[in-house]
Design an enzyme around this catalytic site. Structure first.
Site, mmCIF file in Angstrom:
data_model
loop_
_atom_site.group_PDB
_atom_site.id
_atom_site.type_symbol
_atom_site.label_atom_id
_atom_site.label_comp_id
_atom_site.label_asym_id
_atom_site.label_seq_id
_atom_site.Cartn_x
_atom_site.Cartn_y
_atom_site.Cartn_z
ATOM 1 N N CYS A 145 9.608 -2.810 4.407
ATOM 2 C CA CYS A 145 8.824 -3.959 5.420
ATOM 3 C C CYS A 145 9.872 -4.791 6.281
ATOM 4 C CB CYS A 145 7.813 -4.942 4.538
ATOM 5 S SG CYS A 145 8.464 -5.545 3.350
ATOM 6 N N ARG A 181 6.442 -6.969 0.854
ATOM 7 C CA ARG A 181 5.493 -6.069 0.998
ATOM 8 C C ARG A 181 5.440 -4.407 0.737
ATOM 9 N NH1 ARG A 181 4.188 -7.732 7.251
ATOM 10 N NH2 ARG A 181 6.378 -7.762 7.191
#
Length: 280
Positions: free
Chosen positions: A238, A243
């Site tokens: 990410c 994430r």
């Protein structure tokens, strides 16, 4: 939750309530908004502050094995303690902590499915009392390189036929429309786009509206529709790996993929490397 590959890694409200006084369980709150813990937290939970507790700012890396041992010892965690992680934003940072704790080999890790939102929706109480635990002598394992990828490895493996890259950022970041999320200007890069060949599967598509994980069938379809199969070598990324760790959790813990690494250098590193290949 029995449909998942490892259903034991998820706990619900009833499980949490039943174990609030269990001395063999340690609840750890890891939030994107680090001030939420002071507003109120689950009774007995300790606070993991990503800006303070697990970062080495000089090396742009995590704390080392000794630092991890000191942290868990300070929280009164033993090697046989059941650690339950939870937080805000669909357990975004709690899943990041799960990955980091897995990196150093903690045996019994759980995630409170839905995190703070689930606890609040059930009408359960928070406390502002900060717990104190007797210090332990925690012993971590050497970092597990099988679940972490570095830039040189990604570069070397770009043409590998079995490699699948999963970009879990927003579609706008993936396409190159955004070079960084507006609320995180410190996590930008010199260029926008994505790593060549990466498939766009935004991390948040793995969650229901209430913040809990989608069913195993729904999750499996998300990845299989993009050609990500269980036999592939998968690398998630990410901006800084947080994430991507959420998607790593889905793939490894809920779907049972056996070869998944989180490239936590992610786009802040790749997008600023001289001559690193990108696509838009």
């Amino acid at each position: 939750m029995s449909e998942y590959a490892r259903p034991e890694v998820l706990v619900d409200v009833n499980w949490v309530e039943d174990h609030l006084q269990d001395p063999h369980v340690r609840f750890i709150e890891a939030d994107e908004d680090v001030q939420l813990y002071e507003v109120g937290h689950i009774s007995g939970a300790v606070k993991l502050d990503w800006n303070v507790d697990v970062q080495n700012p000089l090396t742009r890396d995590f704390i080392d094995k000794e630092g991890f041992e000191n942290l868990l010892s300070r929280w009164g965690v033993s090697n046989d303690t059941t650690i339950v992680l939870y937080g805000d934003r669909n357990n975004w940072y709690a899943a990041y902590a799960f990955w980091l704790f897995s990196l150093y080999g903690h045996a019994d890790l759980r995630l409170f499915n839905g995190g703070r939102a689930t606890w609040e929706r059930a009408g359960k109480a928070y406390t502002q009392e900060v717990p104190s635990y007797e210090r332990t002598h925690y012993q971590a394992k050497e970092a597990n390189g099988n679940i972490r990828a570095f830039r040189d490895e990604v570069l070397a493996e770009l043409q590998a036929p079995n490699l699948r890259l999963v970009d879990v950022r927003s579609p706008q970041e993936y396409s190159g429309e955004l070079i960084a999320m507006p609320s995180y200007p410190q996590e930008g890069a010199q260029r926008a786009g994505h790593i060549p060949g990466a498939k766009s599967i935004p991390w948040a598509t793995g969650a229901r509206e209430d913040g809990t994980f989608k069913s195993a069938d729904e999750l499996r379809k998300l990845y299989e529709d993009k050609g990500i199969a269980t036999e592939n070598d998968v690398i998630t990324y990410c901006r800084i790996g947080e994430r991507a760790a959420y998607s790593w959790f889905i793939l490894t813990q809920l779907l049972g993929y056996s070869s998944v690494r989180n490239y936590d250098g992610s786009w802040t590193e790749w997008g600023s490397l001289v001559r690193s290949p990108i696509e838009r």
